[in-house]
Write an enzyme that holds these catalytic residues in place. Sequence first.
Site, PDB file in Angstrom:
ATOM      1  CG  ASP A 110     -18.530 -20.135 -40.029  1.00  0.00           C
ATOM      2  OD1 ASP A 110     -19.432 -20.909 -39.650  1.00  0.00           O
ATOM      3  OD2 ASP A 110     -17.319 -20.409 -39.943  1.00  0.00           O
ATOM      4  CE  LYS A 162      -8.009 -33.235 -42.390  1.00  0.00           C
ATOM      5  NZ  LYS A 162      -6.740 -32.496 -42.316  1.00  0.00           N
TER       6      LYS A 162
END
Length: 219
Positions: A110, A162
């Site tokens: 992708d 994160k």
Amino acid sequence: MKALILVGGYGTRLRPLTLSVPKPLVEFCNKPILLHQVEALVEAGVDHVVLAVSYMSELLEREMRVQEQRLGIRISLSHEEEPLGTGGPLALARELLAIDDEPFFVLNSDVICDFPFKDMLQFHRNHGKEGTIVVTRVEEPSKYGVVVFHPGDGKIERFVEKPQVFVSNKINAGMYIFNPSISAGYRLKPTSIEKEIFPVMAEEGHLYAMELQGNSLEI
């Protein structure tokens, strides 16, 4: 040279388009995403592409047989009987990927960008270790898992998920190149290459990062 493209996902984010066609065959700029990738790989010297497939593999095989003839390359399909994540397909396709000493490309199906495959190969050969990943810059790294690496030679120090304090604004762009010896340690089971394999490679000093010039787009 060889390349493994991970095309086994269901493409849920692109529904309803992917209810009738696998995500790699969804068109981007009037051409299937997968075809953009394969053509760029061929331009970089790849003559054997292995597709790790599961969902709607019949449609993928039909389209790729046409492209195999047009491009004059070999395209093999490695069928997953169960979802194997991003690491398991390397074990499943081991016999195809490790038939010689040439490094091979691995990429997610992708990703679309100005593919830097020739630069990746040169960078990989220059550092001489087991693996290279391409990284790209993001504006808000706290939303991603980031890659911390040495700015001089690209040697990866660690991965931070994160981060709430700034440690890096570079993330994995989904394009890799490995030496064939790497597949010997992979087990045929569902595995995350990003979470289970890359941290170990980095700790052992065998993983380097090359920064993408420009932007990548994940479809």
